[in-house]
Write an enzyme that holds these catalytic residues in place. Structure first.
Site, PDB file in Angstrom:
ATOM      1  N   GLU A 144     -31.327  70.535 -27.690  1.00  0.00           N
ATOM      2  CA  GLU A 144     -32.441  69.763 -28.247  1.00  0.00           C
ATOM      3  C   GLU A 144     -32.014  68.364 -28.667  1.00  0.00           C
ATOM      4  O   GLU A 144     -32.852  67.469 -28.806  1.00  0.00           O
ATOM      5  CB  GLU A 144     -33.067  70.502 -29.428  1.00  0.00           C
ATOM      6  CG  GLU A 144     -32.178  70.604 -30.650  1.00  0.00           C
ATOM      7  CD  GLU A 144     -32.876  71.312 -31.813  1.00  0.00           C
ATOM      8  OE1 GLU A 144     -34.053  70.996 -32.087  1.00  0.00           O
ATOM      9  OE2 GLU A 144     -32.240  72.181 -32.432  1.00  0.00           O
TER      10      GLU A 144
ATOM     11  N   HIS B  97     -35.318  74.912 -30.572  1.00  0.00           N
ATOM     12  CA  HIS B  97     -34.594  74.959 -31.849  1.00  0.00           C
ATOM     13  C   HIS B  97     -34.304  76.401 -32.255  1.00  0.00           C
ATOM     14  O   HIS B  97     -35.174  77.267 -32.109  1.00  0.00           O
ATOM     15  CB  HIS B  97     -35.414  74.274 -32.941  1.00  0.00           C
ATOM     16  CG  HIS B  97     -34.706  74.184 -34.246  1.00  0.00           C
ATOM     17  ND1 HIS B  97     -33.681  73.297 -34.476  1.00  0.00           N
ATOM     18  CD2 HIS B  97     -34.859  74.910 -35.388  1.00  0.00           C
ATOM     19  CE1 HIS B  97     -33.232  73.451 -35.703  1.00  0.00           C
ATOM     20  NE2 HIS B  97     -33.935  74.430 -36.277  1.00  0.00           N
TER      21      HIS B  97
ATOM     22  N   CYS C  75     -13.234  76.386  -2.277  1.00  0.00           N
ATOM     23  CA  CYS C  75     -14.031  76.684  -3.472  1.00  0.00           C
ATOM     24  C   CYS C  75     -14.032  78.166  -3.785  1.00  0.00           C
ATOM     25  O   CYS C  75     -13.766  78.585  -4.911  1.00  0.00           O
ATOM     26  CB  CYS C  75     -15.463  76.184  -3.283  1.00  0.00           C
ATOM     27  SG  CYS C  75     -16.533  76.592  -4.690  1.00  0.00           S
TER      28      CYS C  75
ATOM     29  N   GLU D 293      -8.247  71.197 -16.431  1.00  0.00           N
ATOM     30  CA  GLU D 293      -8.718  72.584 -16.438  1.00  0.00           C
ATOM     31  C   GLU D 293      -7.562  73.582 -16.541  1.00  0.00           C
ATOM     32  O   GLU D 293      -7.624  74.541 -17.317  1.00  0.00           O
ATOM     33  CB  GLU D 293      -9.552  72.840 -15.179  1.00  0.00           C
ATOM     34  CG  GLU D 293     -10.899  72.142 -15.238  1.00  0.00           C
ATOM     35  CD  GLU D 293     -11.627  72.085 -13.907  1.00  0.00           C
ATOM     36  OE1 GLU D 293     -12.829  71.749 -13.908  1.00  0.00           O
ATOM     37  OE2 GLU D 293     -11.005  72.369 -12.862  1.00  0.00           O
TER      38      GLU D 293
ATOM     39  N   TYR E  57      -9.571  66.410 -13.056  1.00  0.00           N
ATOM     40  CA  TYR E  57     -10.214  67.611 -13.589  1.00  0.00           C
ATOM     41  C   TYR E  57      -9.378  68.865 -13.361  1.00  0.00           C
ATOM     42  O   TYR E  57      -9.355  69.768 -14.208  1.00  0.00           O
ATOM     43  CB  TYR E  57     -11.627  67.771 -13.026  1.00  0.00           C
ATOM     44  CG  TYR E  57     -11.718  68.045 -11.546  1.00  0.00           C
ATOM     45  CD1 TYR E  57     -11.803  69.344 -11.074  1.00  0.00           C
ATOM     46  CD2 TYR E  57     -11.752  67.010 -10.619  1.00  0.00           C
ATOM     47  CE1 TYR E  57     -11.890  69.610  -9.720  1.00  0.00           C
ATOM     48  CE2 TYR E  57     -11.840  67.267  -9.271  1.00  0.00           C
ATOM     49  CZ  TYR E  57     -11.911  68.569  -8.817  1.00  0.00           C
ATOM     50  OH  TYR E  57     -11.988  68.827  -7.475  1.00  0.00           O
TER      51      TYR E  57
ATOM     52  N   CYS F 103     -12.999  76.535  -7.110  1.00  0.00           N
ATOM     53  CA  CYS F 103     -13.984  76.628  -8.198  1.00  0.00           C
ATOM     54  C   CYS F 103     -14.167  78.047  -8.729  1.00  0.00           C
ATOM     55  O   CYS F 103     -14.150  78.262  -9.940  1.00  0.00           O
ATOM     56  CB  CYS F 103     -15.346  76.125  -7.716  1.00  0.00           C
ATOM     57  SG  CYS F 103     -15.289  74.695  -6.628  1.00  0.00           S
TER      58      CYS F 103
ATOM     59  N   LYS G   1     -10.927  79.693 -10.354  1.00  0.00           N
ATOM     60  CA  LYS G   1     -10.616  78.872 -11.525  1.00  0.00           C
ATOM     61  C   LYS G   1     -11.583  79.170 -12.665  1.00  0.00           C
ATOM     62  O   LYS G   1     -11.174  79.318 -13.822  1.00  0.00           O
ATOM     63  CB  LYS G   1     -10.690  77.391 -11.154  1.00  0.00           C
ATOM     64  CG  LYS G   1     -10.534  76.433 -12.306  1.00  0.00           C
ATOM     65  CD  LYS G   1     -11.022  75.054 -11.912  1.00  0.00           C
ATOM     66  CE  LYS G   1     -12.535  75.056 -11.693  1.00  0.00           C
ATOM     67  NZ  LYS G   1     -13.047  73.751 -11.204  1.00  0.00           N
TER      68      LYS G   1
END
Length: 496
Positions: A474, A469, A70, A214, A210, A75, A78
């Site tokens: 939301e 908002h 990782c 990616e 993935y 991770c 990347k």
């Protein structure tokens, strides 16, 4: 034997109670799960040793580094490249926000690569300090198990050291898999993709997971032409089908050429690059071919069969719900067990191991409602059940709420790229079973949604929550109309 001990509640029992050991715990592998287990065990008062292969960004059977996949070749680097690749589109979008951007944009790949390497080196040092501060003894070298309570560490100079331990934890992670096709040596894996000397102009990515999605996004975002080949109709098998279709549409919208239901059959070196031959008879030339076709557990050199530790057909270490193998003194966490291969899951498993073995409290990892993200551009993030999983697992009806919209930022920039959000609800209990989103900031938003699902939130509670908002987030608390009502074990009914 191990499972009987767990039922009896005596999780610390081994075959050699009363024996003297060099360590209470010895960990093989200093990635995320191994370091977490070592540190937390030491904090409980255990004497802990840990070994890891010498540091290098590109792993092999004899090279690794503290921090593991990782931090060093997964991770973290990347995500740095994803950030870099995202700026190209952001700069283009900025023109409609009044920024006067020159027509020609220059990108310095080597500068980004150096920044990425600097960050990896920094994190490698941090992980070493974490172990040192916890009084964990760190050894550099390759570890293997030579007995139920014995490990051997081969140092870089070939010197072999032997240690005894009351408990041994395997945390060696996994390694990229190369499909056995002619010319496979011409391709690279994600390890090498993170450290290429030059940015490719023509890239081929083989895989639908993935990592494939990616890297396709990264290279395309940095200006390369990208062809993505995968075996299924859509990329990201195992994710919600509706979201998979959205990701595929976004990839195409960003200029990536998709080749569904297509295998690579052969790679051939030519003067002009690598010739890629497909099972449909197609051919194209690429500067780089990335194999993103899965990963295999790192167990080959651990000597597990000689010791009697059971592994499955993929080489993954078999463990029970407490991460214990069939040998009572030997345990395993993380990708090497091939349960749920995510860094935060390895951290959870390492924490539960330490709590169980040295904290005096039986603790099992909880794999329910674990959020995850695919860092495509834009990203996909999910938590809980997909629509397909909910239909399969829920006895009663399932309600599906969706919202598809053009993000406010895009209305000015002019980018034609929709965001989609989804909630899957148990019609009888009103409990939210799953949530997913594909769009900007999806992972950041989904982390908060994951807390709600972990607490068992209902759709009514989502509806009663006041939104922020203006924000995309939301939408998760304003979806009132049912998009699909799926009857028990039946077909979808739609209000659209």
């Amino acid at each position: 034997m191990a499972r009987k001990m767990l039922v009896d509640g005596d999780l610390n029992q081994t075959n050699n109670e009363g024996a003297e050991y060099d360590f209470d715990l010895f960990v093989i592998g200093a990635g995320s799960g191994g370091v977490r287990a070592a540190r937390f065990s030491a904090n409980y008062g255990a004497k802990v040793g840990i070994c890891e292969l010498p540091f290098h960004p590109i792993s092999s059977e004899v090279i690794g580094g503290v921090g593991g996949t990782c931090v060093i070749r997964g991770c973290v680097p990347k995500k740095i490249l994803v950030y870099g690749a995202t700026f190209g589109g952001e700069i283009e979008d900025a023109r409609n926000y009044g920024w006067e951007v020159n027509e020609k944009l220059d990108f310095n790949w080597k500068k980004l690569l150096q920044k990425k390497t600097d960050e990896i080196n920094r994190l490698n040092g941090i992980y070493k300090r974490l172990l040192s501060n916890a009084s964990v003894k760190l050894l550099e070298g390759e570890g293997k198990i030579v007995g139920p309570n014995k490990v051997e560490v081969t140092q870089p100079d070939g010197t072999k050291l032997s240690y005894s331990a009351k408990h041994i934890l395997i945390a060696t992670g996994s390694r990229a898999h190369r499909p056995p096709i002619p010319g496979q040596e011409l391709a690279i894996t994600s390890d090498e993709a993170l450290s290429l000397d030059d940015l490719p102009k023509r890239a081929v990515v083989f895989g639908g997971g993935y990592i494939a999605v990616e890297f396709a996004s990264i290279w395309r975002g940095l200006g390369a032409t990208v062809d993505l080949f995968y075996r299924k109709e859509l990329p990201l098998r195992g994710f919600d089908d509706e979201m998979r279709a959205v990701v595929a549409r976004n990839l195409e919208g960003r200029g990536i050429k998709l080749h569904p239901q297509t295998n690579l059959m052969e790679l051939v070196k030519t003067d002009n690059g690598i010739k890629v031959i497909t099972d449909h008879g197609g051919e194209l030339i690429a500067d780089v071919v990335l194999f993103a076709t899965g990963r295999l557990p790192n167990t080959k050199r651990l000597n597990l069969e000689a010791v009697g530790v059971e592994i499955d057909k993929t080489g993954a270490v078999k463990v029970d719900e407490y991460s214990r193998t069939n040998i009572p003194s030997i345990w395993a966490v993380g990708d090497v067990t091939n349960r749920m291969n995510l860094t935060p899951v390895a951290l959870m498993e390492g924490t539960c191991f330490a709590t169980t073995v040295f904290g005096g409290e039986s603790s099992k990892p909880d794999y329910r409602n674990i959020p995850c993200a695919v860092f495509s551009i834009p990203p996909l993030s999910i938590v809980g059940l997909s629509e397909e999983e909910a239909i399969e697992q829920v006895n009663g009806d399932v309600l599906v709420f969706t919202s598809t919209f053009n993000p406010m930022k895009n209305t000015v920039s002019g980018r034609q790229e929709k965001t989609i959000m989804k909630l899957v609800v148990d019609a009888e209990t009103d409990k939210v079973l799953g949530a997913s989103m594909c769009g900007p900031d999806a992972p950041e938003i989904m982390q908060g949604i994951a807390v709600a699902l972990k607490c068992g939130a209902t759709k009514a509670q989502f509806d009663s929550t006041v939104g922020i908002h203006p924000s995309a987030a939301e939408e998760f608390v304003t979806m009132r109309s049912v998009s699909r009502w799926v009857t028990a074990r039946g077909k979808a009914k739609t209000n659209l």
